[in-house]
Design a protein around this motif. Structure first.
Motif, PDB file in Angstrom:
ATOM      1  N   GLY A  96       0.821  -1.202   0.000  1.00  0.00           N
ATOM      2  CA  GLY A  96       0.000   0.000   0.000  1.00  0.00           C
ATOM      3  C   GLY A  96       0.859   1.258   0.000  1.00  0.00           C
ATOM      4  N   MET A  97       2.029   1.145   0.624  1.00  0.00           N
ATOM      5  CA  MET A  97       2.929   2.288   0.746  1.00  0.00           C
ATOM      6  C   MET A  97       3.297   2.836  -0.641  1.00  0.00           C
ATOM      7  SD  MET A  97       4.453   2.688   3.968  1.00  0.00           S
ATOM      8  CE  MET A  97       5.444   1.316   4.511  1.00  0.00           C
ATOM      9  N   TYR A 121      -2.127   8.440   9.418  1.00  0.00           N
ATOM     10  CA  TYR A 121      -0.975   7.540   9.188  1.00  0.00           C
ATOM     11  C   TYR A 121       0.292   8.365   8.981  1.00  0.00           C
ATOM     12  CZ  TYR A 121       1.740   4.031   6.532  1.00  0.00           C
ATOM     13  OH  TYR A 121       2.707   3.185   6.058  1.00  0.00           O
ATOM     14  N   ASN A 167      -8.830   7.310   5.051  1.00  0.00           N
ATOM     15  CA  ASN A 167      -8.337   6.007   5.488  1.00  0.00           C
ATOM     16  C   ASN A 167      -9.371   5.395   6.429  1.00  0.00           C
ATOM     17  OD1 ASN A 167      -5.829   5.047   7.941  1.00  0.00           O
ATOM     18  ND2 ASN A 167      -6.687   3.802   6.324  1.00  0.00           N
ATOM     19  N   ASN A 171      -5.735   4.109  10.744  1.00  0.00           N
ATOM     20  CA  ASN A 171      -4.532   4.099  11.573  1.00  0.00           C
ATOM     21  C   ASN A 171      -4.226   5.570  11.847  1.00  0.00           C
ATOM     22  OD1 ASN A 171      -2.033   3.853  12.716  1.00  0.00           O
ATOM     23  ND2 ASN A 171      -0.980   3.123  10.878  1.00  0.00           N
ATOM     24  N   ASP A 199      -7.723   4.892   1.173  1.00  0.00           N
ATOM     25  CA  ASP A 199      -6.797   3.891   1.700  1.00  0.00           C
ATOM     26  C   ASP A 199      -7.588   2.893   2.531  1.00  0.00           C
ATOM     27  OD1 ASP A 199      -4.967   2.483   3.246  1.00  0.00           O
ATOM     28  OD2 ASP A 199      -3.721   4.222   3.708  1.00  0.00           O
ATOM     29  N   TYR A 202      -6.985  -1.645   5.754  1.00  0.00           N
ATOM     30  CA  TYR A 202      -7.528  -2.369   6.916  1.00  0.00           C
ATOM     31  C   TYR A 202      -8.981  -2.802   6.695  1.00  0.00           C
ATOM     32  CZ  TYR A 202      -3.449  -0.538   9.429  1.00  0.00           C
ATOM     33  OH  TYR A 202      -2.172  -0.238   9.833  1.00  0.00           O
ATOM     34  N   SER A 230      -3.816  -3.570   0.007  1.00  0.00           N
ATOM     35  CA  SER A 230      -2.669  -4.489  -0.031  1.00  0.00           C
ATOM     36  C   SER A 230      -3.002  -5.760   0.730  1.00  0.00           C
ATOM     37  CB  SER A 230      -1.443  -3.822   0.579  1.00  0.00           C
ATOM     38  OG  SER A 230      -1.481  -3.878   1.990  1.00  0.00           O
ATOM     39  N   SER A 232      -1.001  -6.781   3.082  1.00  0.00           N
ATOM     40  CA  SER A 232      -0.187  -6.713   4.304  1.00  0.00           C
ATOM     41  C   SER A 232      -0.934  -7.049   5.584  1.00  0.00           C
ATOM     42  CB  SER A 232       0.421  -5.315   4.446  1.00  0.00           C
ATOM     43  OG  SER A 232       1.394  -5.103   3.466  1.00  0.00           O
ATOM     44  N   LYS A 233      -2.028  -6.319   5.820  1.00  0.00           N
ATOM     45  CA  LYS A 233      -2.700  -6.446   7.116  1.00  0.00           C
ATOM     46  C   LYS A 233      -3.689  -7.613   7.096  1.00  0.00           C
ATOM     47  CE  LYS A 233      -0.685  -2.426   7.695  1.00  0.00           C
ATOM     48  NZ  LYS A 233       0.387  -2.060   8.589  1.00  0.00           N
ATOM     49  N   ARG A 241       5.276  -7.184   0.416  1.00  0.00           N
ATOM     50  CA  ARG A 241       5.146  -5.966  -0.378  1.00  0.00           C
ATOM     51  C   ARG A 241       4.255  -6.195  -1.612  1.00  0.00           C
ATOM     52  NH1 ARG A 241       4.661  -3.754   2.690  1.00  0.00           N
ATOM     53  NH2 ARG A 241       5.009  -1.724   1.736  1.00  0.00           N
TER      54      ARG A 241
HETATM   55  N1  PLP Z   1      -1.986   2.740   4.933  1.00  0.00           N
HETATM   56  C1  PLP Z   1      -2.068   2.692   6.271  1.00  0.00           C
HETATM   57  C2  PLP Z   1      -3.118   3.483   6.943  1.00  0.00           C
HETATM   58  C3  PLP Z   1      -1.161   1.932   7.015  1.00  0.00           C
HETATM   59  O1  PLP Z   1      -1.265   1.892   8.351  1.00  0.00           O
HETATM   60  C4  PLP Z   1      -0.156   1.221   6.330  1.00  0.00           C
HETATM   61  C5  PLP Z   1       0.852   0.441   7.084  1.00  0.00           C
HETATM   62  O2  PLP Z   1       0.994   0.539   8.279  1.00  0.00           O
HETATM   63  C6  PLP Z   1      -0.127   1.291   4.934  1.00  0.00           C
HETATM   64  C7  PLP Z   1      -1.045   2.062   4.261  1.00  0.00           C
HETATM   65  C8  PLP Z   1       0.916   0.594   4.111  1.00  0.00           C
HETATM   66  O3  PLP Z   1       0.941  -0.764   4.296  1.00  0.00           O
HETATM   67  P1  PLP Z   1       1.695  -1.721   3.266  1.00  0.00           P
HETATM   68  O4  PLP Z   1       2.641  -0.890   2.476  1.00  0.00           O
HETATM   69  O5  PLP Z   1       2.375  -2.726   4.106  1.00  0.00           O
HETATM   70  O6  PLP Z   1       0.616  -2.285   2.404  1.00  0.00           O
END
Ligand code: PLP
Length: 389
Positions: A96-97, A121, A167, A171, A199, A202, A230, A232-233, A241
């Protein structure tokens, strides 16, 4: 060497400072990391290994493998009720980053303004600066459920405003933006010709009763929304990634051009593992989500039982934004002293923006025994603090 104008704004994260000190200490309870403590589901790991064994060790298209783009489109259709063409309306990103950074690079010219909630974030600000754009913060408050007040957002809009970053679940607050509220924000985006970066990394860690709602479902918004998500979570795949952007063809068609110059593509085996997670690891994700929910309940009741602290019940993600105003300490003092005196590492709210002052973030992505142990230490420490020790 003198830092470039983009670099000169970047400060080391106060969360890192706490973390780096904490790892040099013994017997610390960690509440500071924003990452799942579970292992990646086996079906994703197996598929990535099989991909490597098949010899998928070369470049993929800049937009990502068609298979992962299709899997992301299926997920968006099933969960968000939105239809995106995998061929031209979805691009694979390195988590996501990178999705956020590429989305901003695609939408912003230098000096454009990006509206975002404060707190939010930590990486948003630097990502905006990297593009030469300017962050414009709109404070949210606990009283408003950490949601943007439409009047406050509207008051912050200028003729330079280009993008609104949202978001949900959020976060650091865990807040979820309900449909009715998104409709009000969408009205402002439409009236002021704003693009929205939505975003939703989550979105599968959501404990509310109302169905999850994506702003792109509102008439007129699909054309101006870039969705960032993504693995990730949801699937405990932070180190893989693997992410994607979905949006209208006219915007998303630019993402592969940027990707060509950033990292060319996400590794093929990572993309295969991500597609397998999206298609076959739904039960694993649901089990992890159920466990996070149990932990949330334990964390909320534990915190609210401590005199001098309180937290609203978050509807998503794995964070609790705890109000510490009664202590009279700044969030940085609270976090530093708590680590030194009680060996609990958490994140100062000020790391997420000025309006995060007066709060600390607890990440409950850790087993319930740890939550109980850490909260026990905080309770003892708070008792001593309040008795003026
Ligand atoms: N967006 C939010 C709100 C996040 O908290 C994070 C990671 O902590 C990300 C995006 C990016 O996550 P990733 O690059 O691991 O998908």
């Amino acid at each position: 060497m003198r830092p470039t104008s983009q670099l000169s704004h970047m400060r080391p994260s106060p969360i890192r400072k706490i973390y780096e000190k904490a790892i040099t200490m013994e017997d610390v309870v960690f509440f500071c990391l924003g990452e799942p403590d579970f292992d990646t589901p086996v079906c994703a790991v197996d598929e990535a290994i099989a991909s490597l064994r098949r010899g998928e060790t070369h470049y993929t298209p800049n937009a990502g493998l068609p298979d992962l783009r299709r899997a992301a489109a299926e997920n968006l259709a099933a969960y968000d009720g939105l239809s995106y063409d995998p061929d031209g309306e979805i691009a694979v990103t390195s988590g996501g980053m990178e999705g956020l950074t590429l989305a901003l690079l695609t939408l912003c010219d230098p000096r454009d303004e990006v509206l975002l909630p404060d707190p939010s974030y930590t990486n948003y600000t630097d990502q905006i600066r990297i593009c030469g754009a300017v962050p414009r913060y709109v404070s949210v408050s606990e009283e408003d459920g950490f949601r943007l007040r439409p009047e406050a957002l509207e008051a912050a809009v200028t003729e330079k405003s280009k993008v609104l970053m949202l978001n949900t679940p959020c976060n650091p607050t865990g807040a979820v933006i309900p449909e009715g509220h998104l409709r009000e924000l969408a009205r402002i985006a439409l009236e002021h010709d704003l693009y929205v970066i939505f975003d939703e990394v989550y979105k599968h860690l959501y404990y509310g009763d109302a169905p999850f709602f994506n702003i792109a479902r509102i008439p007129g918004m699909r054309e101006r929304t870039l969705i960032v998500d993504s693995c990730s979570k949801t699937y405990a795949m932070t180190g893989w990634r693997a992410g994607w952007i979905a949006g209208p063809r006219g915007i998303v068609s630019n993402i592969p051009k940027l990707q060509e110059n950033v990292c060319s593509c996400v590794p093929a085996f990572v993309q295969r593992g991500a597609a397998a997670a999206l298609r076959n690891c739904g039960d694993d994700a649901a089990a992890m989500c159920a466990e996070y929910r149990r932990r949330r309940d334990a964390a909320v009741s534990g915190v609210n039982a401590i005199e001098g602290l309180h937290a609203v019940t978050p509807e998503g993600a794995f964070y609790l934004f705890v109000n510490i105003r009664d202590t009279g300490l700044s969030s940085a003092e609270f976090a530093t002293r708590l680590l030194d005196e009680a060996r609990v590492a958490l994140s100062p709210g000020s790391a997420f923006g000025k309006a995060g002052e007066g709060f600390v973030r607890i990440s409950y992505a850790t087993p319930i025994e740890n939550i109980e142990k850490g909260l026990g230490r905080i309770a003892e420490w708070m008792k001593a603090l309040r008795s003026g020790r």
